[in-house]
Design a protein around this motif. Sequence first.
Motif, mmCIF file in Angstrom:
data_model
loop_
_atom_site.group_PDB
_atom_site.id
_atom_site.type_symbol
_atom_site.label_atom_id
_atom_site.label_comp_id
_atom_site.label_asym_id
_atom_site.label_seq_id
_atom_site.Cartn_x
_atom_site.Cartn_y
_atom_site.Cartn_z
ATOM 1 N N PRO A 23 -3.785 -11.943 36.421
ATOM 2 C CA PRO A 23 -4.251 -12.251 35.061
ATOM 3 C C PRO A 23 -5.691 -11.818 34.792
ATOM 4 N N SER A 24 -6.463 -11.564 35.853
ATOM 5 C CA SER A 24 -7.866 -11.155 35.697
ATOM 6 C C SER A 24 -8.034 -9.640 35.675
ATOM 7 N N VAL A 25 -6.965 -8.906 35.963
ATOM 8 C CA VAL A 25 -7.022 -7.441 36.006
ATOM 9 C C VAL A 25 -6.593 -6.893 34.653
ATOM 10 N N VAL A 26 -7.433 -6.057 34.058
ATOM 11 C CA VAL A 26 -7.186 -5.564 32.702
ATOM 12 C C VAL A 26 -7.281 -4.040 32.672
ATOM 13 N N GLY A 27 -6.699 -3.459 31.648
ATOM 14 C CA GLY A 27 -6.899 -2.039 31.398
ATOM 15 C C GLY A 27 -8.171 -1.842 30.601
ATOM 16 N N VAL A 28 -8.757 -0.678 30.719
ATOM 17 C CA VAL A 28 -9.946 -0.317 29.941
ATOM 18 C C VAL A 28 -9.625 0.948 29.158
ATOM 19 N N GLY A 29 -10.038 0.986 27.909
ATOM 20 C CA GLY A 29 -9.755 2.166 27.110
ATOM 21 C C GLY A 29 -10.340 2.055 25.720
ATOM 22 N N THR A 30 -9.854 2.889 24.826
ATOM 23 C CA THR A 30 -10.327 2.874 23.445
ATOM 24 C C THR A 30 -9.147 2.750 22.501
ATOM 25 N N TYR A 31 -9.447 2.252 21.304
ATOM 26 C CA TYR A 31 -8.421 2.084 20.271
ATOM 27 C C TYR A 31 -8.826 2.861 19.033
ATOM 28 N N LEU A 32 -7.911 3.665 18.535
ATOM 29 C CA LEU A 32 -8.125 4.418 17.306
ATOM 30 C C LEU A 32 -6.838 4.329 16.498
ATOM 31 N N VAL A 61 -15.909 4.436 31.344
ATOM 32 C CA VAL A 61 -16.388 4.166 29.980
ATOM 33 C C VAL A 61 -16.729 5.483 29.286
ATOM 34 N N PRO A 62 -16.112 5.781 28.146
ATOM 35 C CA PRO A 62 -16.421 7.031 27.432
ATOM 36 C C PRO A 62 -17.897 7.093 27.052
ATOM 37 N N GLN A 63 -18.491 8.258 27.188
ATOM 38 C CA GLN A 63 -19.900 8.403 26.847
ATOM 39 C C GLN A 63 -20.118 8.410 25.339
ATOM 40 N N ALA A 64 -19.079 8.723 24.586
ATOM 41 C CA ALA A 64 -19.199 8.731 23.123
ATOM 42 C C ALA A 64 -17.872 8.314 22.507
ATOM 43 N N LEU A 65 -17.937 7.633 21.368
ATOM 44 C CA LEU A 65 -16.762 7.221 20.619
ATOM 45 C C LEU A 65 -16.735 7.951 19.281
ATOM 46 N N ASP A 66 -15.544 8.076 18.729
ATOM 47 C CA ASP A 66 -15.384 8.689 17.408
ATOM 48 C C ASP A 66 -15.695 7.625 16.350
ATOM 49 N N SER A 67 -16.986 7.419 16.126
ATOM 50 C CA SER A 67 -17.412 6.368 15.204
ATOM 51 C C SER A 67 -16.977 6.659 13.770
ATOM 52 N N GLU A 68 -16.856 7.927 13.435
ATOM 53 C CA GLU A 68 -16.451 8.286 12.069
ATOM 54 C C GLU A 68 -15.070 7.739 11.741
#
Length: 244
Positions: A23-32, A61-68
């Motif tokens: 339960p303490s292990v999670v995925g890491v990623g981004t959501y768009l 961890v991505p160095q940049a996100l698509d903030s737009e």
Amino acid sequence: MLCLLAPSPVSAGLVDTIPAVKPSVVGVGTYLRTRSPAINFTGTGFVTGDGLSVITNAHVVPQALDSEHMETLGIVLGSADAVEFRPATVEAIDREHDLAHLRLRGTPLPALKLGDSDSVREGQSLAFTGFPLGMVLGLHRATHRATLAAITPILMPTLNSRKLDARLINRLQKPPFAIFQLDGTAYPGNSGSPVYDPDNGLVYGVINMVLVKGLKENAITNPSGITYAIPANYIRELLQQKTP
């Protein structure tokens, strides 16, 4: 006369420990939202501290996100049938030790405790849990056994000066730190997985790289069985830091 062998205490311990760790292990990623699939899995992480701190690798961890288009960093929870994405912010990054501290808001999650990584010994049995193939086969946590094969400096000697680059030269100017070499098979999605004591779940390290034989694609098709992990004591230092 029939002799029945008693079950291995290490095996029994891991069987009981896995349900407490998962339960303490999670995925890491981004959501768009406009992307298909909307979630881009980048690695594994685990919850520690007050239940709102997530530790993973800096390279996850991505160095940049698509903030737009409002791309969001966060963690992935649940299972293949019910996936939940929770936003997170970067609290601190330690690129030298390839560690990142992500911070959640809201309801705390079950947290793993950190052990003293200076106390582990070569030959000790360990385990790690993560998402070895990401979300390719669904969000399923998998656990692998490992043996601490060696405690070795992070830098390996180069046999050819042409293999030296600016990053490696910069590292050579600093005292090397010890890293755990594990006799266990990990895959690219395992980056950020906790390495822990199979009997009590204390975290002693974080998976950060796999020795690849030949091309990088071989990490999946022909794994070397040699995996490296960052000692957990560096996590304590990271938890005291905050990115400016």
